[in-house]
Scaffold this active site. Structure first.
Site, PDB file in Angstrom:
ATOM      1  N   GLY A  91      20.513  28.804 -49.760  1.00  0.00           N
ATOM      2  CA  GLY A  91      20.559  29.039 -48.317  1.00  0.00           C
ATOM      3  C   GLY A  91      21.985  29.333 -47.935  1.00  0.00           C
ATOM      4  O   GLY A  91      22.861  29.466 -48.798  1.00  0.00           O
ATOM      5  N   GLY A  92      22.214  29.465 -46.641  1.00  0.00           N
ATOM      6  CA  GLY A  92      23.536  29.798 -46.152  1.00  0.00           C
ATOM      7  C   GLY A  92      24.597  28.820 -46.625  1.00  0.00           C
ATOM      8  O   GLY A  92      25.695  29.207 -47.014  1.00  0.00           O
ATOM      9  N   PHE A  93      24.275  27.556 -46.584  1.00  0.00           N
ATOM     10  CA  PHE A  93      25.271  26.538 -46.931  1.00  0.00           C
ATOM     11  C   PHE A  93      24.802  25.656 -48.070  1.00  0.00           C
ATOM     12  O   PHE A  93      25.349  24.588 -48.285  1.00  0.00           O
ATOM     13  CB  PHE A  93      25.537  25.642 -45.721  1.00  0.00           C
ATOM     14  N   SER A  94      23.768  26.076 -48.737  1.00  0.00           N
ATOM     15  CA  SER A  94      23.196  25.142 -49.705  1.00  0.00           C
ATOM     16  C   SER A  94      22.696  25.836 -50.956  1.00  0.00           C
ATOM     17  O   SER A  94      22.492  27.055 -50.979  1.00  0.00           O
ATOM     18  CB  SER A  94      22.009  24.414 -49.066  1.00  0.00           C
ATOM     19  N   VAL A 133      19.573  24.857 -53.781  1.00  0.00           N
ATOM     20  CA  VAL A 133      18.482  23.911 -54.016  1.00  0.00           C
ATOM     21  C   VAL A 133      18.055  24.033 -55.480  1.00  0.00           C
ATOM     22  O   VAL A 133      17.761  25.129 -55.955  1.00  0.00           O
ATOM     23  CB  VAL A 133      17.278  24.186 -53.073  1.00  0.00           C
ATOM     24  N   ASP A 167      14.314  26.098 -35.673  1.00  0.00           N
ATOM     25  CA  ASP A 167      14.480  27.224 -36.594  1.00  0.00           C
ATOM     26  C   ASP A 167      13.179  27.426 -37.368  1.00  0.00           C
ATOM     27  O   ASP A 167      13.198  27.663 -38.570  1.00  0.00           O
ATOM     28  CB  ASP A 167      15.654  26.931 -37.544  1.00  0.00           C
TER      29      ASP A 167
HETATM   30  P1  ATP Z   1      19.036  28.792 -44.471  1.00  0.00           P
HETATM   31  O1  ATP Z   1      20.371  29.401 -44.613  1.00  0.00           O
HETATM   32  O2  ATP Z   1      17.897  29.779 -44.606  1.00  0.00           O
HETATM   33  O3  ATP Z   1      18.871  27.909 -43.272  1.00  0.00           O
HETATM   34  P2  ATP Z   1      19.341  26.439 -46.024  1.00  0.00           P
HETATM   35  O4  ATP Z   1      20.758  26.400 -46.482  1.00  0.00           O
HETATM   36  O5  ATP Z   1      19.001  25.526 -44.914  1.00  0.00           O
HETATM   37  O6  ATP Z   1      18.853  27.894 -45.728  1.00  0.00           O
HETATM   38  P3  ATP Z   1      16.861  25.921 -47.278  1.00  0.00           P
HETATM   39  O7  ATP Z   1      16.200  27.001 -46.467  1.00  0.00           O
HETATM   40  O8  ATP Z   1      16.490  24.530 -46.947  1.00  0.00           O
HETATM   41  O9  ATP Z   1      18.420  26.102 -47.244  1.00  0.00           O
HETATM   42  O10 ATP Z   1      16.598  26.170 -48.812  1.00  0.00           O
HETATM   43  C1  ATP Z   1      16.957  27.376 -49.455  1.00  0.00           C
HETATM   44  C2  ATP Z   1      15.818  27.785 -50.385  1.00  0.00           C
HETATM   45  O11 ATP Z   1      15.622  26.769 -51.392  1.00  0.00           O
HETATM   46  C3  ATP Z   1      14.475  27.918 -49.686  1.00  0.00           C
HETATM   47  O12 ATP Z   1      14.281  29.205 -49.183  1.00  0.00           O
HETATM   48  C4  ATP Z   1      13.499  27.591 -50.808  1.00  0.00           C
HETATM   49  O13 ATP Z   1      13.245  28.741 -51.575  1.00  0.00           O
HETATM   50  C5  ATP Z   1      14.254  26.587 -51.672  1.00  0.00           C
HETATM   51  N1  ATP Z   1      13.854  25.210 -51.332  1.00  0.00           N
HETATM   52  C6  ATP Z   1      14.345  24.452 -50.333  1.00  0.00           C
HETATM   53  N2  ATP Z   1      13.763  23.250 -50.294  1.00  0.00           N
HETATM   54  C7  ATP Z   1      12.861  23.230 -51.292  1.00  0.00           C
HETATM   55  C8  ATP Z   1      11.912  22.267 -51.764  1.00  0.00           C
HETATM   56  N3  ATP Z   1      11.794  21.085 -51.188  1.00  0.00           N
HETATM   57  N4  ATP Z   1      11.143  22.594 -52.826  1.00  0.00           N
HETATM   58  C9  ATP Z   1      11.269  23.817 -53.406  1.00  0.00           C
HETATM   59  N5  ATP Z   1      12.128  24.770 -53.010  1.00  0.00           N
HETATM   60  C10 ATP Z   1      12.918  24.503 -51.970  1.00  0.00           C
END
Ligand code: ATP
Length: 387
Positions: free
Chosen positions: A22-25, A27, A167
């Site tokens: 994700g933007g800041f993460s 997973v 969101d």
């Molecule tokens: P964004 O910038 O979209 O807000 P983010 O940094 O908040 O992203 P997430 O959207 O929570 O991050 O997670 C990024 C990706 O990781 C998700 O699109 C998904 O593909 C994967 N992911 C997140 N949580 C899980 C989970 N619990 N189980 C499996 N895959 C996950």
């Protein structure tokens, strides 16, 4: 759930493959060391981009929060740390106030180290909402209603605890597993708010397609704002394209503010009027006119009484496929921008949000990062994104 720095993630979990970014993460899959790998989890690591400050034990806006220079400390942190703190606060609130709900992702644990904060989450291996629909052999209004039922179920629990997701979008709805009757989970509380806390910095990152008129015009956001997003998701589920589209981002925002959408596309002809009426009420510009999550759970179309079981027009599914591919590329672009130099980040992100107009520099950046970031984007091409 405890969060002490002495507990190390690596003591308890084997960190395996990347599930998403994700933007800041980032997973990754985690395999528990205590039960011979029987328990698998998703470990969301929120990277620390600014100065070290996790705010773990701090309540946003609370009188007890440490302050300096007249401002509470949480207000002085960098954007990234503000978001990081917010996600943890909301997840804690969910753990404390929302009884475990099948449609809300569970947080098992939190670890912290020099790299950032690791949220140990329930693993969802069933894929994102739209990927799942596209992959179905048969897709009907009845299936779309089942999706809305699950989203409404999760929202009802969150709203009861005064949590506004803010969101809600298809990529934040993941399925627990690959089974036919798998459960949808609402996740990603990075932009959510508790009660009436609302931070304009946080709002900057919301995806404009799903954003309510009141959020766009910086008025009070409420649980009804999430219901607007449900209306947008449902419109896309039944037509393959978003309700508010325009050549420019500004025009699109104008349409959202005026609630200007239509059911004129020929594929809407075969959709029941009950579904269309429901969408119209969810997409009411006045928040109080929108049904609540509880109302949805009693709605005749949502409970399946009036939803058609006939196969939805194949054109809808192929449009959904194209929309999803473009959406993934845009997300990859934003992730790419966010992983670039801090000084450029906000400016470039602003220019990317809600628009497909990329500068040649951004396109070059995208090309370089594309394969790495969008590993599952095999259906998406840069050409489609540029359209
Ligand atoms: P964004 O910038 O979209 O807000 P983010 O940094 O908040 O992203 P997430 O959207 O929570 O991050 O997670 C990024 C990706 O990781 C998700 O699109 C998904 O593909 C994967 N992911 C997140 N949580 C899980 C989970 N619990 N189980 C499996 N895959 C996950």
């Amino acid at each position: 759930m405890s969060t002490t720095e002495s507990r190390r993630l690596s003591d308890d979990y084997e960190v395996a493959d990347v599930l998403g970014r994700g933007g800041f993460s980032i997973v990754r899959r985690g395999v528990s060391k205590s039960d011979e790998g029987k328990t698998q989890v998703a470990i969301k690591t929120l990277r620390r981009l600014g100065p070290a400050m996790t705010g773990m034990g701090m309540q946003q806006g609370s009188k007890d929060a440490p302050s300096s220079g007249g401002l509470p400390l949480w207000k002085q942190v960098s954007i990234s740390d503000a978001l990081l703190t917010n996600e943890i606060l909301v997840m804690r609130r969910i753990v404390e106030n929302v009884a475990p709900h099948p449609n809300v992702i569970s947080l098992h644990d939190v670890y912290e180290d020099a790299h950032g904060v690791h949220l140990v989450l329930e693993l969802c291996s069933g894929g994102e909402l739209f990927d799942r629909i596209i992959g179905r052999e048969r897709y009907s209004e009845f299936d779309a209603a089942a999706v809305v039922r699950q989203i409404a179920g999760g929202l009802k629990a969150l709203h009861k605890a005064n949590i506004i997701h803010r969101d809600l979008k298809p990529e934040n709805c993941l399925f627990s597993d690959r089974k036919e009757d798998s459960t949808l989970k609402i996740m990603d509380f990075g932009l959510s708010s508790v009660e009436d806390f609302s931070d304009p910095v946080v709002a900057l990152f919301g995806s404009v397609d799903y954003v309510s008129p009141e959020a766009l015009s910086r008025q009070e956001v409420s649980t009804a704002s999430d219901m607007w997003s449900v209306g947008v998701i449902l419109y896309i589920l039944l037509s393959g394209c978003p309700p508010f589209h325009a050549a420019t981002n500004q025009e699109k925002q104008q349409r959202i503010l005026q609630g200007e959408f239509s059911f004129q596309e020929h594929t809407w002809k075969t959709i029941t009027s009950s579904a269309k009426d429901l969408i119209s009420s969810l997409l009411s510009v006045e928040p109080y006119k929108r049904p609540t999550a509880s109302d949805l759970l009693m709605h005749p179309w949502v409970i399946g009484d009036c939803a058609k079981q006939d196969r939805i027009d194949a054109e809808v599914v192929s449009k959904l496929q194209r929309f999803n591919a473009r959406r993934k590329l845009r997300a990859a672009a934003i992730a790419s921008v966010l992983s670039s130099k801090v000084a450029l980040r906000t400016k470039r992100l602003r220019s990317l949000l809600g628009t497909h107009d990329l500068s040649s520099e951004e396109l070059d950046n995208l090309r370089q990062h594309f394969a790495r970031i969008c590993a599952d984007g095999e259906n998406a091409t840069l050409t489609e994104f540029e359209q």
